[in-house]
Scaffold this motif. Structure first.
Motif, PDB file in Angstrom:
ATOM      1  N   SER A 113     -20.854 -17.533 -14.286  1.00  0.00           N
ATOM      2  CA  SER A 113     -20.116 -18.921 -14.471  1.00  0.00           C
ATOM      3  C   SER A 113     -19.652 -18.269 -12.778  1.00  0.00           C
ATOM      4  O   SER A 113     -19.095 -18.953 -12.160  1.00  0.00           O
ATOM      5  CB  SER A 113     -19.613 -19.826 -14.654  1.00  0.00           C
ATOM      6  OG  SER A 113     -20.067 -20.430 -15.941  1.00  0.00           O
ATOM      7  N   SER A 117     -19.317 -18.983  -8.975  1.00  0.00           N
ATOM      8  CA  SER A 117     -17.807 -19.495  -8.735  1.00  0.00           C
ATOM      9  C   SER A 117     -17.348 -19.251  -7.550  1.00  0.00           C
ATOM     10  O   SER A 117     -17.275 -19.461  -6.494  1.00  0.00           O
ATOM     11  CB  SER A 117     -17.098 -19.991  -9.577  1.00  0.00           C
ATOM     12  OG  SER A 117     -15.960 -20.522  -9.108  1.00  0.00           O
ATOM     13  N   GLN A 120     -19.616 -19.638  -4.354  1.00  0.00           N
ATOM     14  CA  GLN A 120     -19.601 -20.600  -3.453  1.00  0.00           C
ATOM     15  C   GLN A 120     -18.010 -20.776  -2.963  1.00  0.00           C
ATOM     16  O   GLN A 120     -18.448 -21.215  -1.832  1.00  0.00           O
ATOM     17  CB  GLN A 120     -19.068 -21.997  -5.068  1.00  0.00           C
ATOM     18  CG  GLN A 120     -20.802 -22.532  -5.575  1.00  0.00           C
ATOM     19  CD  GLN A 120     -20.437 -23.074  -6.105  1.00  0.00           C
ATOM     20  OE1 GLN A 120     -19.127 -23.437  -6.989  1.00  0.00           O
ATOM     21  NE2 GLN A 120     -21.883 -23.813  -7.331  1.00  0.00           N
TER      22      GLN A 120
END
Length: 172
Positions: A113, A117, A120
């Protein structure tokens, strides 16, 4: 003849990638060295050189960052990354923060995760820099565009480092 002229394109950052690919295929078919196998040696050599020039041009123009660097070179702006450093202190601070984030990723509770993140965040920043670059090139602001290309080169390296980290995590 520059690469844009070879493909019959205006020398600009934004271009039709489908038209570029179609023109490339047409030029490759026209100048492929195999078509000159029965010709005299000089013509065969010329065909090989022409095919290599076409390949170099296509490789340079199909990637936006390479295309921007080539456009700058046509304006006499050389990107000597080793000799020229960015003077943008905000970007340099952001650069350090991203490096720290990348180094801390392996210690995250949910590493996948955290990597997603971070990916992104990098993608958004890169998109913003590409938009800025397009505007700078359109406005013929060559020095600002050169700095933005340097920033995007850093972003590309950071993306590659993140991919290596992701690959290493998948090996476990």
């Amino acid at each position: 003849m520059n690469y844009f002229e070879l493909f019959g394109l205006n020398p600009q950052f934004e271009l039709d990638s489908q038209l570029l690919s179609e023109t490339y295929r047409g030029l490759q078919m026209q100048f492929h060295p195999d078509k000159f196998a029965a010709h005299p040696e000089r013509e065969r050599l010329q065909a090989v050189q022409t095919a290599a020039f076409i390949n170099d041009a296509y490789t340079k123009l199909k990637q936006p960052l390479n295309r921007a660097e080539y456009l700058l070179s046509l304006q006499g702006v050389a990107l000597n990354a080793e000799q020229q450093t960015l003077k943008d202190s905000l970007f340099l601070m952001q650069q350090m923060e991203w490096r720290e984030q990348l180094e801390e990723l392996p210690e995250a509770d949910d590493i996948f995760s955290a990597m997603q993140s971070f990916e992104q965040e990098l993608q958004q920043a890169s998109s913003d820099y590409y938009a800025e670059l397009a505007q700078q090139l359109s406005a013929a602001d060559w020095q600002a565009a050169a700095d933005t290309v340097r920033k995007l080169k850093f972003m590309t390296k950071l993306h590659a480092e993140l991919e290596r980290l992701e690959d290493a995590q998948q090996d476990f």
